[in-house]
Scaffold this active site. Structure first.
Site, PDB file in Angstrom:
ATOM      1  N   TYR A 147       4.145  -5.002 -14.088  1.00 29.88           N
ATOM      2  CA  TYR A 147       2.514  -4.445 -13.923  1.00 29.88           C
ATOM      3  C   TYR A 147       1.767  -5.276 -13.851  1.00 29.88           C
ATOM      4  O   TYR A 147       0.156  -4.571 -12.718  1.00 29.88           O
ATOM      5  CB  TYR A 147       2.141  -3.639 -14.459  1.00 29.88           C
ATOM      6  N   GLU A 154      -2.361  -7.293  -5.768  1.00 34.11           N
ATOM      7  CA  GLU A 154      -3.234  -6.746  -5.121  1.00 34.11           C
ATOM      8  C   GLU A 154      -4.699  -7.248  -4.987  1.00 34.11           C
ATOM      9  O   GLU A 154      -5.481  -7.521  -3.897  1.00 34.11           O
ATOM     10  CB  GLU A 154      -3.736  -5.409  -6.121  1.00 34.11           C
TER      11      GLU A 154
END
Length: 221
Positions: A147, A154
């Site tokens: 994560y 991102e």
């Protein structure tokens, strides 16, 4: 994600999970093979089609949560999927300048490993109702590593795309126009990136809570 329901509902969810699982297996395989054979610069070109398919298919998960097919709350499903779809379509697909960036590799590896585990987990759960403990542990533990990697990747790709977004004026509206409305995609991306800051601890805490429940329940069984 999985819950109770009719036989037809469980059959549908099982098929859905295995189909999307196959898409993510393709992403993982193509990423690994291309990275070893050609280098990170060629990864996006190799994975584009299966990535677009697998990631866009997740839109159905929002519908599943809304109509009660699954237990996942919309408040957790919507922001996570929205962020991924934004990066997939609004950054990678839209701006070719990002395709050769090394963060594409870390992004698709973190996404695909996570999703191969997740979709196979729910596929087995819907089809058979039994999950090996090691699979359960992977489902609710790998987010500790992947994560944060996915999040950094991102945001890094959004940042890398900003010069191209600003220079191209793509997806922007400038006044005067027939709608009498202006929109800057450049600033939209910046604002959306800032929203990751409160979004990360919320989603991470949600996953920690889910992990505690799932592993405690498994040990008590």
């Amino acid at each position: 994600m999985a819950g109770g329901g009719s036989v037809v509902q469980r059959l549908y969810l099982s098929v859905y999970n295995w189909v999307v699982f196959y898409g993510w297996v393709q992403v993982l395989y193509c990423t690994t093979w291309t990275l070893l054979a050609k280098g990170h610069e060629s990864v996006y070109e190799a994975v584009e089609q299966p990535l677009l398919f697998a990631q866009t298919s997740a839109l159905l998960e929002i519908l599943h949560a809304i109509i009660g097919f699954v237990r996942s709350p919309v408040s957790a499903t919507l922001p996570q999927l929205s962020g991924r779809l934004f990066v997939t379509w609004g950054i990678l697909w839209s701006f070719a300048e990002t395709h050769s960036h090394v963060l594409v590799t870390s992004l698709v590896l973190s996404w695909s490993i996570t999703e191969v585990i997740r979709y196979s987990f729910f596929g087995l759960k819907e089809a058979f109702g039994i999950i090996p403990y090691w699979h359960l542990w992977l489902r609710y533990s790998t987010f500790f590593v992947f994560y944060p990697i996915g999040l950094v990747s991102e945001l890094g790709l959004v940042y890398a795309a900003l010069p191209s977004i600003k220079a191209s004026g793509k997806y922007c509206l400038e006044m005067p126009d027939k709608w009498n409305f202006s929109f800057s995609y450049y600033y939209f991306c910046i604002i959306l990136s800032i929203l990751y800051i409160p979004g990360f601890p919320y989603l991470f805490h949600y996953m920690l809570t889910q992990r505690k429940k799932a592993l405690s329940k498994a040990k008590a069984a």
